[in-house]
Design an enzyme around this catalytic site. Structure first.
Site, PDB file in Angstrom:
ATOM      1  N   HIS A  56       8.456 -10.281   5.409  1.00 38.15           N
ATOM      2  CA  HIS A  56       8.300  -9.171   4.471  1.00 38.15           C
ATOM      3  C   HIS A  56       8.235  -7.850   5.260  1.00 38.15           C
ATOM      4  O   HIS A  56       7.572  -7.763   6.291  1.00 38.15           O
ATOM      5  CB  HIS A  56       7.029  -9.359   3.646  1.00 38.15           C
ATOM      6  CG  HIS A  56       6.911  -8.419   2.481  1.00 38.15           C
ATOM      7  ND1 HIS A  56       6.582  -7.093   2.637  1.00 38.15           N
ATOM      8  CD2 HIS A  56       7.089  -8.605   1.155  1.00 38.15           C
ATOM      9  CE1 HIS A  56       6.552  -6.499   1.453  1.00 38.15           C
ATOM     10  NE2 HIS A  56       6.867  -7.401   0.529  1.00 38.15           N
ATOM     11  N   GLU A  68       6.632  -5.115   4.821  1.00 36.58           N
ATOM     12  CA  GLU A  68       5.295  -4.568   5.073  1.00 36.58           C
ATOM     13  C   GLU A  68       4.613  -5.325   6.206  1.00 36.58           C
ATOM     14  O   GLU A  68       3.991  -4.715   7.090  1.00 36.58           O
ATOM     15  CB  GLU A  68       4.438  -4.642   3.806  1.00 36.58           C
ATOM     16  CG  GLU A  68       3.051  -4.058   4.026  1.00 36.58           C
ATOM     17  CD  GLU A  68       2.098  -4.331   2.874  1.00 36.58           C
ATOM     18  OE1 GLU A  68       2.516  -4.212   1.707  1.00 36.58           O
ATOM     19  OE2 GLU A  68       0.932  -4.677   3.149  1.00 36.58           O
ATOM     20  N   THR A  90      -0.728  -6.267   1.661  1.00 36.27           N
ATOM     21  CA  THR A  90      -1.539  -5.770   0.545  1.00 36.27           C
ATOM     22  C   THR A  90      -1.271  -6.478  -0.776  1.00 36.27           C
ATOM     23  O   THR A  90      -2.067  -6.354  -1.699  1.00 36.27           O
ATOM     24  CB  THR A  90      -1.263  -4.269   0.324  1.00 36.27           C
ATOM     25  OG1 THR A  90       0.135  -4.085   0.183  1.00 36.27           O
ATOM     26  CG2 THR A  90      -1.795  -3.436   1.461  1.00 36.27           C
ATOM     27  N   CYS A 119      -5.619  -3.995  -1.398  1.00 39.45           N
ATOM     28  CA  CYS A 119      -5.094  -2.855  -2.155  1.00 39.45           C
ATOM     29  C   CYS A 119      -5.668  -2.909  -3.570  1.00 39.45           C
ATOM     30  O   CYS A 119      -5.565  -3.932  -4.243  1.00 39.45           O
ATOM     31  CB  CYS A 119      -3.571  -2.949  -2.158  1.00 39.45           C
ATOM     32  SG  CYS A 119      -2.813  -2.266  -3.604  1.00 39.45           S
ATOM     33  N   SER A 121       9.479 -10.045  -5.034  1.00 34.97           N
ATOM     34  CA  SER A 121       8.300  -9.188  -5.086  1.00 34.97           C
ATOM     35  C   SER A 121       7.050 -10.045  -4.914  1.00 34.97           C
ATOM     36  O   SER A 121       6.713 -10.864  -5.782  1.00 34.97           O
ATOM     37  CB  SER A 121       8.259  -8.446  -6.428  1.00 34.97           C
ATOM     38  OG  SER A 121       6.945  -8.012  -6.702  1.00 34.97           O
ATOM     39  N   SER A 122       6.381  -9.854  -3.799  1.00 35.10           N
ATOM     40  CA  SER A 122       5.233 -10.689  -3.469  1.00 35.10           C
ATOM     41  C   SER A 122       4.126 -10.582  -4.521  1.00 35.10           C
ATOM     42  O   SER A 122       3.571 -11.579  -4.973  1.00 35.10           O
ATOM     43  CB  SER A 122       4.719 -10.249  -2.102  1.00 35.10           C
ATOM     44  OG  SER A 122       3.522 -10.862  -1.799  1.00 35.10           O
ATOM     45  N   ASN A 123       3.820  -9.351  -4.934  1.00 36.71           N
ATOM     46  CA  ASN A 123       2.695  -9.218  -5.877  1.00 36.71           C
ATOM     47  C   ASN A 123       3.037  -9.838  -7.228  1.00 36.71           C
ATOM     48  O   ASN A 123       2.180 -10.396  -7.901  1.00 36.71           O
ATOM     49  CB  ASN A 123       2.255  -7.757  -5.983  1.00 36.71           C
ATOM     50  CG  ASN A 123       3.123  -6.942  -6.907  1.00 36.71           C
ATOM     51  OD1 ASN A 123       2.873  -6.865  -8.096  1.00 36.71           O
ATOM     52  ND2 ASN A 123       4.191  -6.343  -6.374  1.00 36.71           N
TER      53      ASN A 123
HETATM   54  S1  SF4 Z   1       0.992  -2.597  -4.051  1.00 35.73           S
HETATM   55 FE1  SF4 Z   1       1.339  -0.417  -4.467  1.00 35.73          FE
HETATM   56  S2  SF4 Z   1      -0.649   0.579  -4.187  1.00 35.73           S
HETATM   57 FE2  SF4 Z   1      -0.760  -1.448  -3.218  1.00 35.73          FE
HETATM   58  S3  SF4 Z   1      -0.212  -1.087  -1.067  1.00 35.73           S
HETATM   59 FE3  SF4 Z   1       1.687  -1.661  -2.126  1.00 35.73          FE
HETATM   60  S4  SF4 Z   1       2.577   0.300  -2.739  1.00 35.73           S
HETATM   61 FE4  SF4 Z   1       0.436   0.703  -2.237  1.00 35.73          FE
END
Ligand code: SF4
Length: 401
Positions: free
Chosen positions: A175, A177, A245, A283, A313-315
């Protein structure tokens, strides 16, 4: 002659108002605003949709997209590039391409030919130390949208490196990030990192800390996720925890506790602080979205959950994992995945180690008659207009009977 310092924009480009209408037209949704105002519930005929109270664009993504539009407006006669996807949402990336922003990750684009006349936007998840150095040396104008929450993780990883602690990063090694975060550890000679995907990997490393083991076997499993020259006997002596995050927060915390327990067992309570560190690098936007689906599923009965967001998209994947523990869950990339009232295209939900991002089709996902209750949420890179289209499509299917 001294090299000219490149111009770096980190706090906007004074064009916020100039792009506000364009952004609203591209990404806002009247129906979503109405659902919010109506206690996050939408009803139409036999359909009820419960929307999570926190969903969609997070503050970091909102800012990154805003800055990208500002950059395009501020430098009309120049090439404006993104290093790659600004966020993991194909719809948003396509719109930026339509607005005239070029992607350095596209075939035919050449990073080495960038120069002082070019503008480069860095994404919300940041870039590696070497990529930043390269762009700086080429003299490009930079628009740095790296999110403050990512910078907070970097700050802690740098501190670990300065103090001789190996950064244990809960994240996906490929990833963007996590690659950027890991690169921060290498800014200092004593800096090391090890990226771990999940509890199972953390458990194996904790066993090594407690009981020792064969370094060759360790490196066969973890070498590709560790800093160059990693030596488990030397580099697991002092560790500090960090995370990508957007990981599952409960898992990040659990992994931190596993390392604390392993260090406690190995060195005892008096030496623990010397061998183990952890900082809160969670985060808040990710946390709030995860908490909101847990609350929704605790308060409402739903027939199924729909989670909207890019398959990479990980989240979003982690929101789907939470939902799947409570209700049948469909992770969809966009409204077009709702093919018909009988057919849905979606990515199967599973832990990161098993989720290959493949899409499959399920049938009979919406009952043909009687009341239908759908829970709905969206990842941090999904704009409201996409969420609105999904609600409209559900309404259409339920109206058909
Ligand atoms: S999910 Fe959004 S708020 Fe959280 S670190 Fe990534 S860009 Fe920033």
């Amino acid at each position: 002659m001294a090299a000219t310092q490149p111009l770096i924009f980190r706090k906007g480009l004074d064009m916020k108002e100039a792009v506000a209408a364009e952004l609203a037209a591209a990404y806002d949704s009247k129906i979503v605003d109405d659902v919010r105002a109506g206690d996050f519930t939408f009803t139409s005929g036999r359909l009820t949709v419960h929307l999570a109270r926190e969903f969609g664009f997070c503050y970091g993504v909102d800012r990154a997209v805003d800055y990208a539009y500002q950059a395009r407006r501020r430098f009309p006669g120049q090439n404006v590039f993104l290093t790659g996807e600004i966020i993991h949402n194909p719809h948003v990336n396509d719109r930026l391409r339509e607005a005239g922003i070029r992607f350095l990750s596209d075939p035919g684009e050449r990073r080495e030919s960038l120069g002082r006349d070019d503008v480069v936007i860095l994404p919300a998840f940041g870039v590696t130390v070497s990529e930043m150095a390269q762009l700086t040396s080429q003299g490009c104008t930079l628009v740095d949208t790296t999110c403050g929450s990512v910078l907070n993780v970097w700050k802690n990883v740098v501190r670990y490196a300065q103090d001789g602690y190996t950064a244990i990063i809960h994240g996906k090694v490929k990833h963007e990030e996590t690659r950027a975060t890991a690169s921060q550890a290498l800014r200092y000679p004593k800096g090391r990192y090890l990226v771990l995907l999940d509890r199972a990997e953390a458990a194996a490393v904790c066993d090594y800390i407690r009981d020792g083991g064969d370094p060759a076997q360790f490196l066969a499993r973890f070498g590709a996720s560790a800093s160059p020259g990693f030596d488990p006997d030397r580099d697991l002596d002092r560790v500090g925890c960090a995370n990508q995050t957007t990981m599952l927060m409960s898992e990040s915390l659990e992994i931190g506790e596993m390392f604390r327990a392993a260090m406690l067992a190995r060195y005892g309570p008096d030496r623990l602080a010397h061998h183990f560190r952890a900082f809160d690098t969670i985060c808040s936007a990710t946390q709030e979205r995860q908490d909101a689906v847990i609350a929704l599923l605790g308060e409402r009965r739903v027939d199924s959950m729909i989670v909207i967001g890019g398959y990479n998209s990980s989240n979003t994947c982690n929101l789907a994992r939470i939902c799947a523990d409570h209700a049948p869950t469909f992770h969809i990339a966009d409204p077009g995945c709702l093919v018909s009232k009988d057919e849905i295209r979606h990515r199967p939900v599973g832990p990161p180690s098993t989720s290959a991002g493949r899409e499959e089709i399920s049938r009979g996902w919406l009952s043909a008659d009687g009341p239908i209750v759908i829970g709905l949420t969206a990842g941090a890179s999904t704009p409201n207009n996409i969420v609105g289209h999904v609600i409209r499509r559900l309404e259409e299917f339920c109206r058909e009977g």
